[in-house]
Design an enzyme around this catalytic site. Structure first.
Site, PDB file in Angstrom:
ATOM      1  N   ALA A   1     -21.637 -30.617  17.479  1.00 14.00           N
ATOM      2  CA  ALA A   1     -22.150 -29.546  16.628  1.00 14.00           C
ATOM      3  C   ALA A   1     -22.675 -28.383  17.467  1.00 14.00           C
ATOM      4  O   ALA A   1     -22.461 -27.208  17.134  1.00 14.00           O
ATOM      5  CB  ALA A   1     -23.241 -30.075  15.713  1.00 14.00           C
ATOM      6  N   TYR A   2     -23.356 -28.716  18.537  1.00 15.56           N
ATOM      7  CA  TYR A   2     -23.878 -27.701  19.458  1.00 15.56           C
ATOM      8  C   TYR A   2     -22.724 -26.872  20.026  1.00 15.56           C
ATOM      9  O   TYR A   2     -22.754 -25.635  20.026  1.00 15.56           O
ATOM     10  CB  TYR A   2     -24.652 -28.423  20.564  1.00 15.56           C
ATOM     11  CG  TYR A   2     -25.358 -27.565  21.580  1.00 15.56           C
ATOM     12  CD1 TYR A   2     -25.620 -26.218  21.378  1.00 15.56           C
ATOM     13  CD2 TYR A   2     -25.802 -28.141  22.784  1.00 15.56           C
ATOM     14  CE1 TYR A   2     -26.286 -25.457  22.332  1.00 15.56           C
ATOM     15  CE2 TYR A   2     -26.470 -27.396  23.739  1.00 15.56           C
ATOM     16  CZ  TYR A   2     -26.698 -26.059  23.510  1.00 15.56           C
ATOM     17  OH  TYR A   2     -27.360 -25.312  24.466  1.00 15.56           O
ATOM     18  N   SER A   3     -21.672 -27.553  20.509  1.00 13.41           N
ATOM     19  CA  SER A   3     -20.505 -26.864  21.056  1.00 13.41           C
ATOM     20  C   SER A   3     -19.839 -25.993  19.995  1.00 13.41           C
ATOM     21  O   SER A   3     -19.428 -24.855  20.272  1.00 13.41           O
ATOM     22  CB  SER A   3     -19.495 -27.878  21.594  1.00 13.41           C
ATOM     23  OG  SER A   3     -20.021 -28.652  22.647  1.00 13.41           O
TER      24      SER A   3
ATOM     25  N   SER B   1     -21.140 -24.563  17.379  1.00 11.24           N
ATOM     26  CA  SER B   1     -21.920 -23.370  17.051  1.00 11.24           C
ATOM     27  C   SER B   1     -21.710 -22.273  18.089  1.00 11.24           C
ATOM     28  O   SER B   1     -21.674 -21.083  17.761  1.00 11.24           O
ATOM     29  CB  SER B   1     -23.412 -23.714  16.933  1.00 11.24           C
ATOM     30  OG  SER B   1     -23.982 -24.058  18.188  1.00 11.24           O
TER      31      SER B   1
END
Length: 231
Positions: free
Chosen positions: A145-147, A149
């Site tokens: 999810a971090y990647s 975003s």
């Protein structure tokens, strides 16, 4: 863009990178407005600025409003620097929806709103610089999810750059490697994996300001030369 005398809004000025960027811009002669979420930390970096505004990037409407208020305070707007971001870790299938939503709100939607509001207020020769991350180029397991975003933000900036080209604006997508800022230790979820030694934030700040002055498109990490590269 000539930094001396430029009217620049720095969003996220209370973070490690944001503080260094604010200081460097002021030293270069720019007229700076700053934002931060924590009022005490904001007060500590506002001394050299002409205006300061409390802002939580989770609030998209507030993001748009602060751009207008900064332009009014500075008598116009020549530059926007977005240095906000949050980290989140964990397997993709185990990441709670609320964590994914916050990652996208802070890392993607807030910066998008800031850019969209700034463009109509800026004239030819202006510059936008936004901190993304190396994850946009190299997504990592345990950071789905971090990647995502960060990749979404990079996609937005690439499209925006094409749209504002005729207006004479530059859009700099900054995608550094892991930096020694402590961001991973302040993650909103999960524990960070073993990360390489963090790069020096001061090196990034120097390169970023050079990129703004040159009207560069990207500031990214070159694994072959193991250095930050402007294009």
């Amino acid at each position: 863009m000539e930094l001396k005398g430029a009217r620049v809004l720095v969003v996220g000025s209370t973070g490690v990178l944001g503080q260094l960027l604010t200081q460097a811009l002021v030293e270069a002669g720019a007229r700076v407005a700053v934002t931060g979420r924590d009022p005490e930390r904001l007060a500590s970096v506002a001394a050299g600025a002409e205006a300061s505004f409390q802002l939580d990037v989770l609030d998209v409407a507030a993001c748009r409003d602060v751009v207008r208020r900064a332009a009014e305070a500075l008598g116009g707007l020549d530059g926007l620097v977005v240095a906000t971001g949050v980290a989140g870790f964990g397997p993709a299938t185990e990441t709670p929806d609320e964590v994914t939503e916050e990652l996208f709100a802070v890392n993607t939607l807030g910066p998008m709103a800031l850019c969209a509001e700034a463009v109509p207020l800026m004239g030819s020769g202006g510059a936008i610089a936004v901190l993304s991350a190396i994850l946009a180029d190299a997504p990592m397991a345990g950071m789905a999810a971090y990647s995502a975003s960060k990749a979404a933000l990079t996609g937005y900036l690439a499209a925006l750059r094409r749209e504002v080209r005729r207006q004479g604006l530059s859009v700099l997508d900054v995608r550094p490697p892991h930096m020694d800022t402590g961001l991973a230790d302040r993650a909103i979820a999960g524990e960070p994996p073993k990360l390489p030694a963090g790069h020096d934030p001061a090196e990034l700040v120097t390169a970023l300001l050079e990129g703004i002055e040159k009207g560069s498109r990207e500031l990214a990490y070159d694994p072959k030369s193991k250095s930050l590269t402007l294009t």
